[in-house]
Structure formats: structure tokens, C-alpha cells
Design a protein around this motif. Structure first.
Motif, PDB file in Angstrom:
ATOM      1  N   ALA A 138      19.122 -10.566 -69.321  1.00 53.38           N
ATOM      2  CA  ALA A 138      17.885  -9.786 -69.345  1.00 53.38           C
ATOM      3  C   ALA A 138      17.815  -8.839 -68.151  1.00 53.38           C
ATOM      4  CB  ALA A 138      16.676 -10.712 -69.342  1.00 53.38           C
ATOM      5  N   GLY A 139      17.562  -7.566 -68.437  1.00 50.80           N
ATOM      6  CA  GLY A 139      17.282  -6.604 -67.390  1.00 50.80           C
ATOM      7  C   GLY A 139      18.450  -6.236 -66.509  1.00 50.80           C
ATOM      8  N   ASN A 140      19.665  -6.330 -67.038  1.00 47.50           N
ATOM      9  CA  ASN A 140      20.849  -5.951 -66.276  1.00 47.50           C
ATOM     10  C   ASN A 140      21.254  -4.506 -66.570  1.00 47.50           C
ATOM     11  OD1 ASN A 140      21.775  -8.823 -65.269  1.00 47.50           O
ATOM     12  ND2 ASN A 140      21.257  -9.042 -67.433  1.00 47.50           N
ATOM     13  N   ARG A 141      22.079  -3.949 -65.686  1.00 44.18           N
ATOM     14  CA  ARG A 141      22.645  -2.616 -65.903  1.00 44.18           C
ATOM     15  C   ARG A 141      24.161  -2.764 -65.925  1.00 44.18           C
ATOM     16  NH1 ARG A 141      23.453   2.483 -62.762  1.00 44.18           N
ATOM     17  NH2 ARG A 141      23.055   1.328 -60.838  1.00 44.18           N
ATOM     18  N   VAL A 142      24.763  -2.513 -67.087  1.00 44.36           N
ATOM     19  CA  VAL A 142      26.210  -2.680 -67.236  1.00 44.36           C
ATOM     20  C   VAL A 142      26.806  -1.382 -67.760  1.00 44.36           C
ATOM     21  CG1 VAL A 142      26.142  -5.179 -67.481  1.00 44.36           C
ATOM     22  CG2 VAL A 142      25.878  -3.793 -69.500  1.00 44.36           C
ATOM     23  N   PHE A 143      27.798  -0.861 -67.060  1.00 39.52           N
ATOM     24  CA  PHE A 143      28.377   0.424 -67.427  1.00 39.52           C
ATOM     25  C   PHE A 143      29.834   0.484 -67.001  1.00 39.52           C
ATOM     26  CE2 PHE A 143      26.639   0.922 -63.183  1.00 39.52           C
ATOM     27  CZ  PHE A 143      27.607   1.647 -62.501  1.00 39.52           C
ATOM     28  N   ALA A 144      30.595   1.327 -67.695  1.00 43.44           N
ATOM     29  CA  ALA A 144      31.999   1.588 -67.371  1.00 43.44           C
ATOM     30  C   ALA A 144      32.852   0.329 -67.418  1.00 43.44           C
ATOM     31  CB  ALA A 144      32.119   2.267 -66.004  1.00 43.44           C
ATOM     32  N   ASN A 145      32.573  -0.539 -68.385  1.00 46.62           N
ATOM     33  CA  ASN A 145      33.391  -1.720 -68.638  1.00 46.62           C
ATOM     34  C   ASN A 145      34.085  -1.574 -69.992  1.00 46.62           C
ATOM     35  OD1 ASN A 145      32.110  -3.497 -66.374  1.00 46.62           O
ATOM     36  ND2 ASN A 145      30.357  -2.771 -67.578  1.00 46.62           N
ATOM     37  N   ARG A 146      35.099  -2.387 -70.233  1.00 47.19           N
ATOM     38  CA  ARG A 146      35.644  -2.411 -71.595  1.00 47.19           C
ATOM     39  C   ARG A 146      34.603  -3.012 -72.539  1.00 47.19           C
ATOM     40  NH1 ARG A 146      38.331  -5.822 -75.161  1.00 47.19           N
ATOM     41  NH2 ARG A 146      38.234  -7.559 -73.685  1.00 47.19           N
ATOM     42  N   LEU A 147      34.068  -4.168 -72.196  1.00 47.02           N
ATOM     43  CA  LEU A 147      32.963  -4.775 -72.931  1.00 47.02           C
ATOM     44  C   LEU A 147      31.793  -4.946 -71.974  1.00 47.02           C
ATOM     45  CD1 LEU A 147      34.790  -7.634 -74.918  1.00 47.02           C
ATOM     46  CD2 LEU A 147      34.255  -5.315 -75.702  1.00 47.02           C
ATOM     47  N   GLY A 148      30.654  -4.399 -72.350  1.00 48.58           N
ATOM     48  CA  GLY A 148      29.486  -4.564 -71.484  1.00 48.58           C
ATOM     49  C   GLY A 148      28.991  -5.999 -71.488  1.00 48.58           C
ATOM     50  N   ILE A 149      28.630  -6.498 -72.691  1.00 44.05           N
ATOM     51  CA  ILE A 149      28.142  -7.868 -72.853  1.00 44.05           C
ATOM     52  C   ILE A 149      28.874  -8.490 -74.028  1.00 44.05           C
ATOM     53  CG2 ILE A 149      26.136  -9.327 -73.325  1.00 44.05           C
ATOM     54  CD1 ILE A 149      24.388  -7.041 -72.170  1.00 44.05           C
ATOM     55  N   LEU A 150      29.490  -9.638 -73.807  1.00 38.57           N
ATOM     56  CA  LEU A 150      30.220 -10.369 -74.836  1.00 38.57           C
ATOM     57  C   LEU A 150      29.477 -11.666 -75.125  1.00 38.57           C
ATOM     58  CD1 LEU A 150      32.683 -11.068 -76.633  1.00 38.57           C
ATOM     59  CD2 LEU A 150      33.829 -11.896 -74.556  1.00 38.57           C
ATOM     60  N   VAL A 151      29.200 -11.922 -76.408  1.00 36.72           N
ATOM     61  CA  VAL A 151      28.433 -13.104 -76.816  1.00 36.72           C
ATOM     62  C   VAL A 151      29.272 -13.928 -77.776  1.00 36.72           C
ATOM     63  CG1 VAL A 151      26.351 -13.926 -77.971  1.00 36.72           C
ATOM     64  CG2 VAL A 151      26.257 -11.855 -76.559  1.00 36.72           C
ATOM     65  N   GLN A 152      29.453 -15.210 -77.452  1.00 37.16           N
ATOM     66  CA  GLN A 152      30.177 -16.103 -78.341  1.00 37.16           C
ATOM     67  C   GLN A 152      29.402 -17.402 -78.587  1.00 37.16           C
ATOM     68  OE1 GLN A 152      34.225 -16.614 -76.889  1.00 37.16           O
ATOM     69  NE2 GLN A 152      34.878 -14.706 -77.845  1.00 37.16           N
ATOM     70  N   ILE A 169      27.815  -3.986 -76.627  1.00 37.35           N
ATOM     71  CA  ILE A 169      27.562  -5.410 -76.850  1.00 37.35           C
ATOM     72  C   ILE A 169      28.448  -5.872 -77.991  1.00 37.35           C
ATOM     73  CG2 ILE A 169      25.855  -7.157 -77.487  1.00 37.35           C
ATOM     74  CD1 ILE A 169      23.695  -5.316 -76.333  1.00 37.35           C
ATOM     75  N   LEU A 170      29.209  -6.941 -77.765  1.00 42.44           N
ATOM     76  CA  LEU A 170      30.058  -7.518 -78.796  1.00 42.44           C
ATOM     77  C   LEU A 170      29.583  -8.932 -79.086  1.00 42.44           C
ATOM     78  CD1 LEU A 170      32.517  -7.648 -80.686  1.00 42.44           C
ATOM     79  CD2 LEU A 170      33.905  -8.307 -78.692  1.00 42.44           C
TER      80      LEU A 170
END
Length: 340
Positions: A138-152, A169-170
Motif C-alpha cells: 500500500a502506498g509505495n512508489r515502484v519504477f524502473a524495475n522489470r516487475l514492479g509488484i509480483l503476487v503469488q 503488476i504481475l
């Protein structure tokens, strides 16, 4: 209290604290097996600088009985870990940290057991935030990554700024995820990708509820669904597509996909929906051909200033310009009070 120390090449651990209420702050640790390892109730790990560790910070707290006291990992800078930057398991709040330069196969922040990541900045990582076993992002800043947020696994993904990644987001494998109130924009391949079950592979069928998100792509795909899913609900989202496709579903979904009250703003020959090999131009085509978005609508949502005062959107030419990007809706926007 462990404060103001410098550790280099510590094996296996730079600092380990199992005591209740341990405070670890203002230390510098480099090239340790694990930089900081804590497991006690109410531990606080803050304002440390950790680089080149196998695991930068490992924080775990799973109480035997209900508790309101969490372990806090806050305001640390963690770079170039070999496996995990910050590993949080159980009642752990990971807040306001900077995590950068975690190359594959490392991840910058990993959550499990109900841990929370809030207010962190993750950039130039293979994976910025990984929900491996139930967590809140919640409320994060994610940029310039291969995957910003990965959910499993089961996850709540809310109010994040996700931009300039390959995939924002994956959602992969099984689990029940809610993705709400995020601003997801200028990602290269897709804003959100949902990987369902593929015949012949050992993979789960996820459920995902995507609502109240703003998704902007210059080409690419806003939301891509691959394989068989349990259920996917798309509701009250804004799709601003400048080229590319708002939603793509590669395989038949029967009644597993529901979609309504979404706003389509399609420019530069963008498409509203790609279903298998069929391209549907706009919201009305989506409704008449697929029966989706009966109460959806089309038009300019009128954002305040998406590319900010510098007129540069997101992350470009190796520089972060996302700090002043403003996707708030102007007064009178047709997206205001138009959802369900």
C-alpha cells in the motif's frame, strides 16, 4: 540498542537480535551474509544502510496469540542484495525504505505471513515487491524495475504508484488478490498481467478484483489475462490508452471475467479489448460482442497534469520524472461519481 556501528564482510550475520523491543539504528553494513536479523516482538530496524548482503534485513514475528505490536523496518536504504533486500514475515511493517539495484534472481522486498509494505520506494530492481505468501502492498512508489509488484498468493495491492517498469503488476499462479486505487502508467509491456492456468502446466487459477485503478499506456497493454482464471472482476477503472489495447484476454474465459463501469479513453488508434484474435475498437463493441461493460463509458477523464510541471512522464532516458506526475481528476471530470 545497537546503534552507529559499521560492519563489513560479516558471516553469517552482521546484527542479530531476538530480544523484545530491540532497537537497531544508524548502522552501516556491507557484504554480510544477512545484514540484520530480528525476530522479537516490537523490534525496530531503522535508518540503517545495508549493501551487498545475501539478505539485507530479515524480520519475522508470528505471535502465538493475537497482538497489536508489530516489528517495524523503517527508513533504511538497502542496495544490491544477492537474494532479498528486505524479507518480512508475519506481523512486520516495512515502511518508507529505499530499495535499489537488486538484480535477478534477487527481489527487493519480500512479504509473507500477512506482512505489509507501505511508503517504500523501489527502483532498478528485477522485482521491487514480491508477495510470496499473503501480504499488503500500500502506498509505495515502484519504477524502473522489470516487475514492479509480483503476487503469488492472497494480496491487497492498493494506492501504489507503479510506472516505468516492464510489467507494472504481475499476478501469477493462484491466490485471491484485490488491486485497487493504484496509478499504473507508462509500463513497457503491460500495466497489469494476470497469469492463469495453462493446460499441461502445474499452475493455479488466480482470482483478482481490479477496481478504481488508473491505467495509462503508450502502446502495450493495460490489463493482460493469460490462461484460465478462476474469476477476474474489472470495475470502475480508467483506461487511458494512447495506442495499444486496454484489456487483452488470450484464452476463453466463459463467465470467469466480469467488467463494468470502466472508463475508456482511447487515442492513437488504441483498442478497447483484444479477445483471442478479435480486436474490439471501443466500449460499445466490447458490450455488443462480449456483453461486458454495459454501463461503461468513453471520453477524456481530464487529469490535472499527468506529465507534471517538467512535461516528462514517469521514468524516461534513465531519469525519474514521476515525482510531479499528477493523475488527480479535475473538477467536473466525467469519471467523478460515474462508477457503481
Amino acid at each position: 540498542v545497537i546503534r552507529g556501528n559499521r560492519f563489513t564482510d560479516a558471516t553469517p550475520t552482521g546484527i542479530q537480535a531476538d530480544a523484545v523491543g530491540a532497537l537497531i539504528e544508524n548502522n552501516t553494513i556491507s557484504n554480510a551474509g544477512t545484514g540484520v536479523l530480528v525476530s522479537g516482538q516490537g523490534a525496530v530496524v531503522r535508518n540503517n544502510r545495508i549493501s551487498g548482503a545475501g539478505v539485507g534485513i530479515s524480520a519475522a514475528y508470528r505471535p502465538d496469540r493475537p497482538s497489536t505490536i508489530s516489528t517495524l523496518v523503517q527508513n533504511n536504504t538497502v542496495t544490491a542484495s544477492l537474494e532479498i533486500g528486505i524479507d518480512a514475515d508475519g506481523m512486520v511493517l516495512v515502511s518508507s525504505n529505499i530499495v535499489t539495484d537488486h538484480a535477478s534472481p534477487a527481489v527487493a522486498i519480500q512479504l509473507s505471513g500477512g506482512a505489509t509494505a507501505s511508503g517504500n520506494t523501489g527502483s532498478n530492481n528485477d522485482v521491487a515487491i514480491f508477495v510470496a505468501g499473503n501480504g499488503t502492498v500500500a502506498g509505495n512508489r515502484v519504477f524502473a524495475n522489470r516487475l514492479g509488484i509480483l503476487v503469488q498468493s492472497d494480496a491487497l495491492i492498493s494506492e501504489n504508484l507503479v510506472y516505468g517498469n516492464d510489467i507494472g503488476i504481475l499476478i501469477d499462479l493462484g491466490g485471491d488478490s484485490t488491486v485497487s486505487n493504484n496509478v499504473i502508467y507508462a509500463n513497457t509491456t503491460a500495466g497489469v498481467r494476470i497469469n492463469g492456468h495453462v493446460e499441461g502446466e502445474l499452475s493455479g487459477s488466480p482470482s483478482a478484483d481490479l477496481r478504481n485503478n488508473t491505467i495509462h499506456q503508450r502502446n502495450g497493454i493495460g490489463i493482460r489475462i493469460v490462461g484460465e482464471v478462476d474469476t477476474v472482476a474489472l470495475r470502475n477503472n480508467i483506461y487511458w490508452m494512447d495506442g495499444g489495447t486496454a484489456v487483452s484476454a488470450a484464452l476463453a474465459f466463459d463467465n470467469s471475467l466480469s467488467s463494468d463501469y470502466n472508463l475508456y479513453y482511447l487515442t492513437n488508434q488504441a483498442k478497447g479489448f483484444q479477445w483471442q484474435s478479435y480486436s474490439l475498437a471501443g466500449r460499445l463493441d466490447v458490450y455488443y460482442e462480449l456483453g461486458l461493460d454495459e454501463y461503461g463509458f468513453e471520453g477524456n477523464p481530464n487529469f490535472e497534469d499527468p506529465d507534471g510541471a517538467d512535461n516528462l512522464l514517469g521514468f524516461s532516458a534513465g531519469v525519474d520524472h514521476g515525482g510531479d506526475d499528477n493523475f488527480r481528476l479535475k473538477a467536473g471530470s466525467l469519471a467523478v461519481d460515474h462508477g457503481d
